[in-house]
Design a protein around this motif. Sequence first.
Motif, PDB file in Angstrom:
ATOM      1  N   ARG A  22       0.877  -1.187   0.000  1.00 58.15           N
ATOM      2  CA  ARG A  22       0.000   0.000   0.000  1.00 58.15           C
ATOM      3  C   ARG A  22       0.903   1.222   0.000  1.00 58.15           C
ATOM      4  O   ARG A  22       1.899   1.254   0.731  1.00 58.15           O
ATOM      5  CB  ARG A  22      -0.874   0.022   1.252  1.00 58.15           C
ATOM      6  CG  ARG A  22      -2.127  -0.806   1.161  1.00 58.15           C
ATOM      7  CD  ARG A  22      -1.831  -2.268   1.133  1.00 58.15           C
ATOM      8  NE  ARG A  22      -3.033  -3.080   1.304  1.00 58.15           N
ATOM      9  CZ  ARG A  22      -3.144  -4.340   0.906  1.00 58.15           C
ATOM     10  NH1 ARG A  22      -2.125  -4.951   0.290  1.00 58.15           N
ATOM     11  NH2 ARG A  22      -4.247  -5.017   1.121  1.00 58.15           N
ATOM     12  N   ASP A  31      -3.341  16.892  -1.484  1.00 59.75           N
ATOM     13  CA  ASP A  31      -4.331  15.825  -1.406  1.00 59.75           C
ATOM     14  C   ASP A  31      -3.542  14.531  -1.250  1.00 59.75           C
ATOM     15  O   ASP A  31      -2.355  14.474  -1.617  1.00 59.75           O
ATOM     16  CB  ASP A  31      -5.196  15.786  -2.680  1.00 59.75           C
ATOM     17  CG  ASP A  31      -6.583  15.218  -2.420  1.00 59.75           C
ATOM     18  OD1 ASP A  31      -6.784  14.629  -1.339  1.00 59.75           O
ATOM     19  OD2 ASP A  31      -7.456  15.354  -3.291  1.00 59.75           O
ATOM     20  N   ARG A  33      -4.049   9.932  -0.839  1.00 56.17           N
ATOM     21  CA  ARG A  33      -4.906   8.755  -0.791  1.00 56.17           C
ATOM     22  C   ARG A  33      -4.037   7.507  -0.830  1.00 56.17           C
ATOM     23  O   ARG A  33      -2.894   7.555  -1.294  1.00 56.17           O
ATOM     24  CB  ARG A  33      -5.937   8.722  -1.934  1.00 56.17           C
ATOM     25  CG  ARG A  33      -5.398   8.446  -3.299  1.00 56.17           C
ATOM     26  CD  ARG A  33      -4.567   9.554  -3.871  1.00 56.17           C
ATOM     27  NE  ARG A  33      -5.343  10.701  -4.348  1.00 56.17           N
ATOM     28  CZ  ARG A  33      -4.862  11.905  -4.505  1.00 56.17           C
ATOM     29  NH1 ARG A  33      -3.577  12.163  -4.233  1.00 56.17           N
ATOM     30  NH2 ARG A  33      -5.605  12.901  -4.933  1.00 56.17           N
ATOM     31  N   THR A  34      -4.620   6.389  -0.338  1.00 61.61           N
ATOM     32  CA  THR A  34      -3.918   5.100  -0.347  1.00 61.61           C
ATOM     33  C   THR A  34      -4.177   4.400  -1.671  1.00 61.61           C
ATOM     34  O   THR A  34      -5.299   4.407  -2.170  1.00 61.61           O
ATOM     35  CB  THR A  34      -4.455   4.205   0.791  1.00 61.61           C
ATOM     36  OG1 THR A  34      -4.392   4.917   2.008  1.00 61.61           O
ATOM     37  CG2 THR A  34      -3.650   2.925   0.896  1.00 61.61           C
ATOM     38  N   LEU A  35      -3.133   3.789  -2.224  1.00 59.49           N
ATOM     39  CA  LEU A  35      -3.258   3.002  -3.461  1.00 59.49           C
ATOM     40  C   LEU A  35      -2.453   1.723  -3.302  1.00 59.49           C
ATOM     41  O   LEU A  35      -1.633   1.607  -2.385  1.00 59.49           O
ATOM     42  CB  LEU A  35      -2.697   3.779  -4.657  1.00 59.49           C
ATOM     43  CG  LEU A  35      -3.318   5.139  -4.988  1.00 59.49           C
ATOM     44  CD1 LEU A  35      -2.534   5.795  -6.117  1.00 59.49           C
ATOM     45  CD2 LEU A  35      -4.784   4.998  -5.364  1.00 59.49           C
ATOM     46  N   HIS A  48      -2.328   2.148 -10.543  1.00 59.40           N
ATOM     47  CA  HIS A  48      -3.431   2.168 -11.508  1.00 59.40           C
ATOM     48  C   HIS A  48      -4.694   2.697 -10.861  1.00 59.40           C
ATOM     49  O   HIS A  48      -4.921   2.487  -9.669  1.00 59.40           O
ATOM     50  CB  HIS A  48      -3.634   0.762 -12.082  1.00 59.40           C
ATOM     51  CG  HIS A  48      -2.437   0.346 -12.878  1.00 59.40           C
ATOM     52  ND1 HIS A  48      -1.306  -0.127 -12.263  1.00 59.40           N
ATOM     53  CD2 HIS A  48      -2.171   0.427 -14.203  1.00 59.40           C
ATOM     54  CE1 HIS A  48      -0.375  -0.345 -13.189  1.00 59.40           C
ATOM     55  NE2 HIS A  48      -0.877  -0.016 -14.370  1.00 59.40           N
ATOM     56  N   THR A  49      -5.480   3.366 -11.678  1.00 55.99           N
ATOM     57  CA  THR A  49      -6.637   4.049 -11.118  1.00 55.99           C
ATOM     58  C   THR A  49      -7.663   4.323 -12.212  1.00 55.99           C
ATOM     59  O   THR A  49      -7.527   3.866 -13.344  1.00 55.99           O
ATOM     60  CB  THR A  49      -6.166   5.349 -10.401  1.00 55.99           C
ATOM     61  OG1 THR A  49      -7.254   5.883  -9.649  1.00 55.99           O
ATOM     62  CG2 THR A  49      -5.665   6.396 -11.399  1.00 55.99           C
ATOM     63  N   LYS A  55      -7.408  12.450  -8.633  1.00 55.47           N
ATOM     64  CA  LYS A  55      -5.950  12.417  -8.717  1.00 55.47           C
ATOM     65  C   LYS A  55      -5.461  12.562 -10.153  1.00 55.47           C
ATOM     66  O   LYS A  55      -4.418  13.158 -10.405  1.00 55.47           O
ATOM     67  CB  LYS A  55      -5.387  11.134  -8.068  1.00 55.47           C
ATOM     68  CG  LYS A  55      -5.700   9.871  -8.830  1.00 55.47           C
ATOM     69  CD  LYS A  55      -5.188   8.633  -8.145  1.00 55.47           C
ATOM     70  CE  LYS A  55      -6.139   8.036  -7.133  1.00 55.47           C
ATOM     71  NZ  LYS A  55      -7.530   7.787  -7.593  1.00 55.47           N
ATOM     72  N   ARG A  99      -4.475  -8.256 -11.382  1.00 56.92           N
ATOM     73  CA  ARG A  99      -5.352  -7.933 -10.243  1.00 56.92           C
ATOM     74  C   ARG A  99      -6.360  -9.051  -9.999  1.00 56.92           C
ATOM     75  O   ARG A  99      -6.669  -9.837 -10.901  1.00 56.92           O
ATOM     76  CB  ARG A  99      -6.054  -6.594 -10.485  1.00 56.92           C
ATOM     77  CG  ARG A  99      -5.058  -5.435 -10.405  1.00 56.92           C
ATOM     78  CD  ARG A  99      -5.622  -4.209  -9.751  1.00 56.92           C
ATOM     79  NE  ARG A  99      -4.541  -3.350  -9.277  1.00 56.92           N
ATOM     80  CZ  ARG A  99      -4.722  -2.142  -8.771  1.00 56.92           C
ATOM     81  NH1 ARG A  99      -5.932  -1.638  -8.664  1.00 56.92           N
ATOM     82  NH2 ARG A  99      -3.704  -1.432  -8.345  1.00 56.92           N
TER      83      ARG A  99
HETATM   84  C1  LIG Z   1      -5.954  -0.179   0.952  1.00 58.02           C
HETATM   85  C2  LIG Z   1      -6.498   0.657  -0.177  1.00 58.02           C
HETATM   86  C3  LIG Z   1      -6.038   0.423  -1.478  1.00 58.02           C
HETATM   87  C4  LIG Z   1      -6.527   1.197  -2.537  1.00 58.02           C
HETATM   88  N1  LIG Z   1      -6.018   0.967  -3.794  1.00 58.02           N
HETATM   89  C5  LIG Z   1      -6.432   1.762  -4.823  1.00 58.02           C
HETATM   90  C6  LIG Z   1      -5.822   1.624  -6.112  1.00 58.02           C
HETATM   91  O1  LIG Z   1      -4.913   0.813  -6.352  1.00 58.02           O
HETATM   92  N2  LIG Z   1      -6.284   2.440  -7.117  1.00 58.02           N
HETATM   93  C7  LIG Z   1      -7.265   3.382  -6.887  1.00 58.02           C
HETATM   94  O2  LIG Z   1      -7.615   4.092  -7.831  1.00 58.02           O
HETATM   95  N3  LIG Z   1      -7.830   3.554  -5.686  1.00 58.02           N
HETATM   96  C8  LIG Z   1      -7.431   2.761  -4.636  1.00 58.02           C
HETATM   97  N4  LIG Z   1      -7.970   2.959  -3.379  1.00 58.02           N
HETATM   98  C9  LIG Z   1      -8.969   4.047  -3.202  1.00 58.02           C
HETATM   99  C10 LIG Z   1      -8.218   5.398  -3.068  1.00 58.02           C
HETATM  100  O3  LIG Z   1      -7.671   5.528  -1.763  1.00 58.02           O
HETATM  101  C11 LIG Z   1      -9.106   6.623  -3.376  1.00 58.02           C
HETATM  102  O4  LIG Z   1     -10.213   6.654  -2.493  1.00 58.02           O
HETATM  103  C12 LIG Z   1      -9.620   6.661  -4.806  1.00 58.02           C
HETATM  104  O5  LIG Z   1      -8.607   6.257  -5.721  1.00 58.02           O
HETATM  105  C13 LIG Z   1     -10.097   8.082  -5.161  1.00 58.02           C
HETATM  106  O6  LIG Z   1      -9.034   8.985  -4.980  1.00 58.02           O
HETATM  107  P1  LIG Z   1      -9.008  10.489  -5.586  1.00 58.02           P
HETATM  108  O7  LIG Z   1     -10.391  11.058  -5.448  1.00 58.02           O
HETATM  109  O8  LIG Z   1      -7.998  11.200  -4.767  1.00 58.02           O
HETATM  110  O9  LIG Z   1      -8.604  10.382  -7.025  1.00 58.02           O
HETATM  111  C14 LIG Z   1      -7.503   2.199  -2.305  1.00 58.02           C
HETATM  112  C15 LIG Z   1      -7.942   2.442  -0.994  1.00 58.02           C
HETATM  113  C16 LIG Z   1      -7.449   1.691   0.048  1.00 58.02           C
HETATM  114  C17 LIG Z   1      -7.933   1.988   1.453  1.00 58.02           C
END
Ligand SMILES: Cc1cc2nc3c(=O)[nH]c(=O)nc-3n(C[C@H](O)[C@H](O)[C@H](O)COP(=O)(O)O)c2cc1C
Length: 182
Positions: A22, A31, A33-35, A48-49, A55, A99
């Motif tokens: 993570r 800003d 967030r976790t990815l 990836h998103t 973001k 994935r």
């Molecule tokens: C443990 C965990 C893993 C996550 N992995 C991803 C990821 O790989 N890709 C993604 O787009 N969002 C992931 N998310 C959700 C993001 O944290 C985030 O809420 C979402 O990408 C929207 O972010 P933004 O509005 O800043 O673009 C994950 C959240 C958590 C808690």
Amino acid sequence: MSEHWQKLVEWLPANDDPNRPRITLSTAVPDARTLLMSEFDEHGFYFHTDSRSRKVQQLADDPRVALTFLWPDFTRQLVVLGDAELAPIEEQARAYRARSAYLKQLAWLNDYENAQLPVEERRERWASFTDDPDALQPPATWVGFLVRPHRLTFWEGDPLAASRRTEFTLTDGDWEKSYLPG
Ligand SMILES: Cc1cc2nc3c(=O)[nH]c(=O)nc-3n(C[C@H](O)[C@H](O)[C@H](O)COP(=O)(O)O)c2cc1C
């Protein structure tokens, strides 16, 4: 093998390890967030998103990012500074294939309209998804980024000594190493 690369290979799980690290992605517009970090190689770190996410707009405005990795036992932290760019198409397809079926289906259903629905309807929409997500290509909204690092800071705790950081900075094409207090 260069010293910073050796340390990355030693600290991070191999790309085929299903337990992906993570990361906290911090953008230049404040800003965070976790990815999941999908993979890393000699060019940098990939995530990836959804292309409609906040973001992605923020990265288009300013590609400077920080990535923070925290080890679950709190003994290690890695902070990466770098610039994000779109990952090659073949890397994006590979990351989708790697994935889980759940995350593949999430890539298809994770949209704004879905988020407005009550939980019963979101579950119904999830259950009525008839395609096999493993057989699908990634949706058009699936997008990958490569973060090319220019600074790597490895923090190590030590119960018997003060914590310390080992920092590698890319200067004129060479990685320079220094030690910093923890
Ligand atoms: C443990 C965990 C893993 C996550 N992995 C991803 C990821 O790989 N890709 C993604 O787009 N969002 C992931 N998310 C959700 C993001 O944290 C985030 O809420 C979402 O990408 C929207 O972010 P933004 O509005 O800043 O673009 C994950 C959240 C958590 C808690």
